[in-house]
Design a protein around this motif. Structure first.
Motif, short mmCIF file in Angstrom:
data_model
loop_
_atom_site.label_atom_id
_atom_site.label_comp_id
_atom_site.label_asym_id
_atom_site.label_seq_id
_atom_site.Cartn_x
_atom_site.Cartn_y
_atom_site.Cartn_z
N MET B 1 63.73 37.49 56.08
CA MET B 1 64.56 37.36 55.45
C MET B 1 64.30 37.26 54.05
SD MET B 1 66.07 33.09 55.43
CE MET B 1 67.27 33.58 53.98
N VAL B 2 64.59 37.36 53.31
CA VAL B 2 64.45 37.32 52.09
C VAL B 2 65.25 36.87 50.31
CG1 VAL B 2 64.17 39.24 49.24
CG2 VAL B 2 62.86 39.80 51.63
N ALA B 3 64.46 36.00 50.15
CA ALA B 3 65.22 35.02 49.21
C ALA B 3 64.97 35.32 48.37
CB ALA B 3 64.96 33.04 49.37
N ILE B 4 65.86 35.33 46.98
CA ILE B 4 65.41 36.08 45.43
C ILE B 4 66.15 34.92 44.27
CG2 ILE B 4 65.16 37.39 44.07
CD1 ILE B 4 66.64 39.40 46.08
N ASP B 5 65.06 33.73 43.95
CA ASP B 5 65.73 33.95 42.52
C ASP B 5 65.08 33.64 41.40
OD1 ASP B 5 66.32 30.38 41.42
OD2 ASP B 5 64.52 30.03 41.16
N ILE B 6 65.72 33.95 40.63
CA ILE B 6 66.10 34.54 39.18
C ILE B 6 66.54 32.88 37.32
CG2 ILE B 6 67.02 35.73 37.08
CD1 ILE B 6 68.07 37.67 39.41
#
Lengths: 549, 678
Positions: B1-6
């Protein structure tokens, strides 16, 4: 920077000072968390502080401006009264408006701190209690004539002696107040806060040494004094004389004059209040501790809003305020609604400052401070309870922009009761709450708008007390630098048919079922000539329906 | 899975595979169009060998809602209010934001006054006072249409008790303006107090077009990269919501960023059997702290952003203005002040060499030797030793202090401020922080953790493997979450229990159905019920957990409340009548989570290549400079032990281990710091 020599190096000072402020803040946390009354928990009508052995305020947590510098004078009168008899483990209680307290509902709890058998400091917690007995439920009343009608009056006496609760004082308390359960719980919470403050102070002494901590006590006052003097020195010298009025004397009598002559020379500010009215018949008199709080508030707003609150704030002031005037009354004057007068003093001093420093001038904020208490049967529980609401107004325009609409002003910050709370808990319907178009002073910058709120009582007759200022058009909020004045306040009554019934703006009365009380609070004053307001802003005002007819 | 935190400065992406494979990417954020940075970060992961078709889930923490509120870039909303109350967003709660200012800024307006309409109708707690007639609905809908808003909010008095009037207006609006989102206050929050409920409805309406547009862009960017996996968005409550539903829940996203970090801390605590945790996220401008005394992030029923209340559960995080970029000044009275102004990321501290002229906390660390010109730093910049020394000198001179003493002083004063704030937060909640484990992350968190450990007498410090990317790792651990609430304001009386149980049953069914639509089977759904209670006459509530939704459970809530009141406030009033204020139900949909990657095992002594040098270290607690050993984080192995004074460097953060403290590395690469010898 002033050339004063410092006993403690700046780093050590900051660290010890932070520990003292932290102790005062933690005291506030304990009081807030363990108190019973919403007035303490939600409205934060309390203060916690640390004092030097002689009663000088050293560190105070920031809560409500009305209590700036509170308790210092109470510590001093405790020292005068008890002197050498003060012992480790004692805890004092006091609310005497003529022995340093503010008004009887504000009860002070003080704990002396001993180090190696000698009195080194004090910790104190003061909190507003909803009722301390007296003629009126809730203790306060504008028409009261003597402090004796304002509930139980306590000179500094010992609530605890050598660590044990003093049953004599406890018994006097429980038999003279309407809600002993919550009052006694809150007093215990105040003592818990004082003891925590004492423990933190002793830890600080343990870590840094008594000599250093004592030196920081003195230096804390010096640095605040220096900061105020520096800020004052940067302002141009000048003087101004301004007056303001309360609508009456609390009992429907003639207007009460507040007058201030402000004069700034170098790094000193002189405040001469000798032109104020003699003390009045009603409860609008201001005990000396509250008058002092207005000075501390005004110094902070004029110099540095982030100043630490301690005795140093007042040192650059030279104050003249003769005994026997409304701002320094003799006993047994009634003082319970002194806050309305404090708002007027704050406004008068701010206006005087505006004359000396026009570049900083702000329009006056509303000081209507309309308070209403309606004794009502709760539809939820069938019990008798009191709806208590305060309606704010507009704040003044200032160099940075327009004023704010519909808020409490100057030295307090009480919220408006939500309609959905009021109608659920009381037999009252609030039929309208809106901003009043045209209530604000117009100028290059406009003041904030006042509020119109309608209370209709339902089902049965209701006893009610309400009071508000600025219903006399002569005393409306003023504009600054050719800015327009705001509209005055109005209090109106209508019967169930909608017919107008004349009533005074301060009254205790019975409202028939179906009758309606309408309050319109004043707006804030404008700043600068209205002709200088950019056309696009005027268009916005118009499109947003802010302008009156 | 991929997690993206902006985040405000950087956009972080983390990819976790089933076999503990782990890839990270960090790119500058693109505030004008955040989906650009998202696409950039994900394409870096793909370039690093993550196969697009192997990605089964993308979870996302976003500041798009936060920024829209803070910068006032909300959609234009028309509000419909009960006759006589259109100004509720004007006078708000009647208090002003800054007591000691005579020049306070006007609070930002969610809806312009000209766009605030009234409809003739009135409900009360006793029922309908003024009926809403069809002609009136038609009139107001016509008025709205004329104003051509981006979105519409409807907030009528007492709609939390009876939503018929709101629904009638809402149905007519949706029929007439099918392309404008319509937010009803009774749909966003069935809770009493008209100002916060109206503000929540207005914010929801103002955010929906913004969030909807962004999520559409984000999904298109991901699809263009060949990623078809479902997209989940972090909410303020620490749980996720599928992107398809996030638009309607836009007001629940404003604390999306910080909530991810705290969720990660809770997951880390759970893995190590710790339930007393202090989460400390310290970056360039601020410090976020959250205390957990039962392993779960405390969730408050509402939050405030830019002065606006939002009635949506939010992780209880305190933010303080203390960060690496906090500016150090000497005021006229000769006092040393740290913050609250910050040099931010640009120009940043003087040591960044981007023209920053103010001394900052980071500059003091450079002079102290905890950070060094040789250290790698996020953004791959090199620290400028001389610039840092010069600005700290400028602070030292007016105080008549040596450079060393001033440096130590700045660090000590900064620490004292952090401690003061942490004490305030703990004592107000009745929590004694001694014995807590501090999980430190963000660029500057691990730099201060050892100092806080010592000062507050904590049990230990845990520094995760990638402190600067920890929020993204937190997203990996999140589940779906839906919250529902209903104000009841009823006495605690068995006569009313059936109706309350009915609400819980009905709502539980709705939430389970919703999660099934989101792809979570019933077997993976867990619900938590609670009731906000107070003693009659009190103006504040405590939320009491309801372990069993049954008559019995409702009976025992009385004793549970007394117990909770005693533990939180120090006393209880067993004899006082109890009032039930609001019912709350939260449903969690379990997602499958990848195991955190393992690191290679080593002996107790770090390998030679992990030791990159030594340097003098100047700390407030030390009488003379100590020589600290410097380690490279990436070369440490599980089982390694390090004695302080030591500095552990990595790309995204620097960890300080004080003399007298020791650190060890666990099997997942976490660094544990405690007092005492190994």
């Amino acid at each position: 920077m002033t050339g004063r020599r410092r006993a403690v190096d700046p780093i050590t000072f900051e660290l010890v000072h932070a520990a003292l402020l932290s102790a005062a803040e933690e005291m506030g946390g304990v009081l807030k968390r363990s108190s019973y009354s919403p007035i303490i928990r939600d409205m934060e009508d309390f203060s916690c502080a640390i004092f030097a052995a002689d009663g000088d305020l050293v560190a105070q947590a920031d809560h409500i401006p009305a209590q700036l510098g509170a308790m210092s004078l109470v510590v001093k009168s405790t020292l005068t009264r008890w002197g050498q008899a003060i012992a480790d483990g004692d805890v004092f209680i006091a609310n005497h408006p003529f022995l340093g307290a503010m008004h009887t509902p504000d009860i002070n709890i003080l704990s002396p701190v001993f180090v190696r058998g000698r009195l080194f400091a004090w910790t104190g917690a003061t909190a507003h209690h909803l009722d301390v007995g007296g003629v009126n439920p809730g203790t306060e009343g504008p028409a009261l004539e003597q402090v004796y009608a304002e509930g139980l009056v306590l000179a500094p006496v010992r609530l605890f002696v050598g660590g044990s609760e003093n049953p004599d004082v406890m018994s006097i308390l429980t038999e003279n107040i309407r809600d002993p359960l919550s009052t006694i719980s809150d007093l215990r919470a105040q003592r818990a806060a004082c003891l925590l403050g004492r423990a933190r102070l002793l830890e600080t002494i343990e870590r840094w040494g008594i000599t250093t901590v004592r030196a920081v006590f003195g230096q804390a006052l010096d640095v605040v004094e220096d900061a105020v003097r520096l800020a004052l020195a940067e302002l141009s010298d000048g003087e101004a004389e301004v007056e303001g009025f309360m609508d009456d004397d609390g009992r429907g009598g003639p207007p009460t004059r507040i007058h201030a002559r402000l004069s700034k020379r170098g790094d000193t500010l002189a405040i001469d209040l000798s032109g104020c009215a003699p003390q009045v018949a009603g409860a609008l008199n201001v005990p000396w501790a509250s008058t002092r709080a207005t000075f501390a508030y005004v110094v902070r707003v004029l110099t540095d809003p982030h100043l630490s609150s301690n005795e140093g704030i007042l040192r650059p002031l030279e104050v003249i305020c003769p005994l026997g005037t409304v701002l320094n009354p003799r006993p047994p004057a009634a003082v319970s609604v002194r806050h309305n007068t404090c708002q007027r003093i704050a406004d008068t001093l701010v206006r005087a400052a505006a004359e000396i420093w026009p570049e900083k001038a702000v329009g006056s904020s509303s000081v209507t401070f309309f308070g209403i208490n309606i004794e009502s049967v709760s539809p939820l529980t069938g019990h008798l309870s009191v709806l208590s609401d305060v309606v704010g107004g507009g704040t003044g325009a200032h160099p940075g922009g327009d004023g704010i609409d519909g808020v409490d002003t100057y030295m307090s910050n009480v919220g408006l009761m939500p309609v959905e709370v009021a109608e659920t808990n009381y037999s009252v319907r609030i039929e309208r709450t809106e901003l009043i178009a045209g209530s604000q002073g117009l100028g290059a910058l406009n003041g904030g708008m006042g509020i119109r709120r309608d209370y209709r009582v339902l089902d049965r007759p209701h006893r009610a007390t309400f009071y508000g200022e600025q219903t006399n058009p002569d005393f409306r909020p003023r504009g600054a630098r050719d800015g327009g004045d705001a509209a005055p306040a109005r209090v109106l009554q209508f019967d169930s048919e909608g017919k107008s019934v004349p009533i005074p703006p301060k009254v205790s009365t019975t409202l028939e079922a179906g009758s309606l009380v309408r309050v319109e609070t004043s707006g804030g004053g404008g700043r600068g000539p209205a002709a200088a307001r950019p056309p696009e802003l005027i268009a916005t005002d118009r499109d947003d329906g802010r302008l009156g007819d | 899975m991929v997690a993206i935190d902006i985040g405000g400065t950087f956009t972080d992406a983390v990819a976790m595979g089933s076999q503990g494979a782990f890839r990270v990417a960090k790119v500058p954020s693109t505030p004008d169009d955040p989906s650009q940075a998202l696409a950039q970060a994900v394409s870096e992961l793909l370039a690093d060998g993550v196969p697009a078709d192997a990605i089964d889930l993308v979870s996302h923490g976003t500041t798009v809602a936060t920024n829209a509120v803070l910068t006032g870039r909300l959609a234009r909303v028309v509000l419909i209010a009960t006759e006589g109350f259109r100004d509720v967003l004007g006078y708000r709660d009647g208090t002003r934001p800054d007591i000691y200012s005579l020049e306070p800024a006007r609070p930002s307006e969610l809806v312009r006054r000209r766009d605030r309409l009234e409809v003739r109708e009135r409900m009360s707690s006793r029922g309908v006072v003024t009926p809403l007639v069809d002609r009136e609905i038609e009139r107001v809908v016509r008025e709205v249409a004329k104003l051509r808003p981006d979105a519409v909010a409807v907030a009528l008095l007492f709609s939390y008790l009876d939503d018929r009037h709101e629904r009638a207006v809402g149905d007519a609006l949706r029929a007439r303006l099918p392309d404008s989102p319509v937010s009803l206050s009774s749909e966003v929050a069935r809770e009493f107090r008209e100002y916060p409920r109206t503000a929540t409805a207005a914010l929801s309406a103002g955010l929906r077009p913004v969030v909807g547009r962004y999520l559409l862009d984000a999904r298109q960017e991901l699809e263009a990269l060949g990623i078809a996996a479902p997209l989940m968005v972090m909410q303020s409550n620490g749980g996720c919501v599928p992107a398809e539903r996030a638009e309607r829940e836009a007001h629940r996203l404003v604390l999306s960023g910080p909530a991810a970090g705290v969720t990660g801390v809770a997951a880390l605590g759970a893995r190590h059997g710790l339930d007393r945790l202090m989460s400390l996220d310290m970056g360039g401008t601020s410090l976020d702290v959250c205390l957990m005394s039962d392993g779960m992030p405390p969730v408050a029923p509402s939050l405030t952003i830019d002065g606006h209340p939002i009635l949506a559960p939010a992780v209880n995080i305190e933010t303080l203005g203390a960060g690496g970029g906090s500016v150090v000044r000497v005021d006229g009275a000769g006092r040393l002040q740290v913050g609250p102004q910050s040099a931010g990321a640009d120009p940043g501290p003087a040591a960044y060499g981007r023209g920053g002229e103010d001394a900052t906390v980071t500059d003091a660390h450079v002079v102290a030797g905890t950070l060094s010109a040789g250290s790698p730093l996020a953004g791959r910049l090199r620290l400028d030793d001389d610039a840092a020394r010069e600005v700290v000198e400028r602070v030292a001179a007016p105080l008549d202090l040596s450079l060393e003493r001033a440096t130590c002083g700045i660090l000590a004063v900064t620490l004292a401020q952090i401690i003061r704030a942490l004490r305030r937060v703990s004592v107000e909640r009745g929590i004694d922080p001694r014995g807590f484990t501090l999980v430190a992350f963000g660029g500057a968190g691990p730099l201060h953790a050892g100092l806080i450990l010592r000062e507050l007498d904590l049990a230990s410090v845990l520094v995760p493997p990638h402190p600067g990317l920890f929020s993204a790792s937190g997203l990996v651990a999140a589940d779906l979450r839906i919250d529902a609430s209903q104000t009841v304001l009823a006495p605690h009386d068995p006569a009313g229990f059936e109706e309350m149980l009915g609400w819980f049953r009905l709502t539980a069914g709705q939430l389970v159905a919703q999660l099934r639509e989101d792809g979570v089977p019933r077997s993976r759904v867990r619900s938590v019920a609670s009731i906000d209670c107070r003693y009659r006459g009190q103006g504040y509530e405590l939320s009491v957990p309801l372990p069993s939704v049954s008559r019995r459970g409702l009976h025992t809530i009385r004793a549970d409340f007394d117990r909770l009141h005693r533990s939180v406030y120090g006393h209880a009033n067993e004899g006082e009548p109890l009032e039930l204020v609001a019912l709350r139900l939260s449903a969690f949909g379990g997602l499958s989570h990848a195991e955190p990657p393992s690191v290679a095992r080593g002996g107790s002594t770090p390998r030679a290549e992990a030791r990159v040098g030594e340097r003098p270290l100047l700390l407030p607690s030390d009488r003379r400079p100590a020589r600290a050993t410097v380690y490279r984080r990436g070369s440490l192995c599980a089982g390694n032990r390090i004695a302080g004074p030591a500095i552990v460097e990595q790309m995204d953060s620097t960890t300080l281990v004080l003399a007298g403290q020791q650190a060890r590395v666990d099997g997942h690469g976490n660094l544990w710091i405690g007092e005492g010898r190994p």
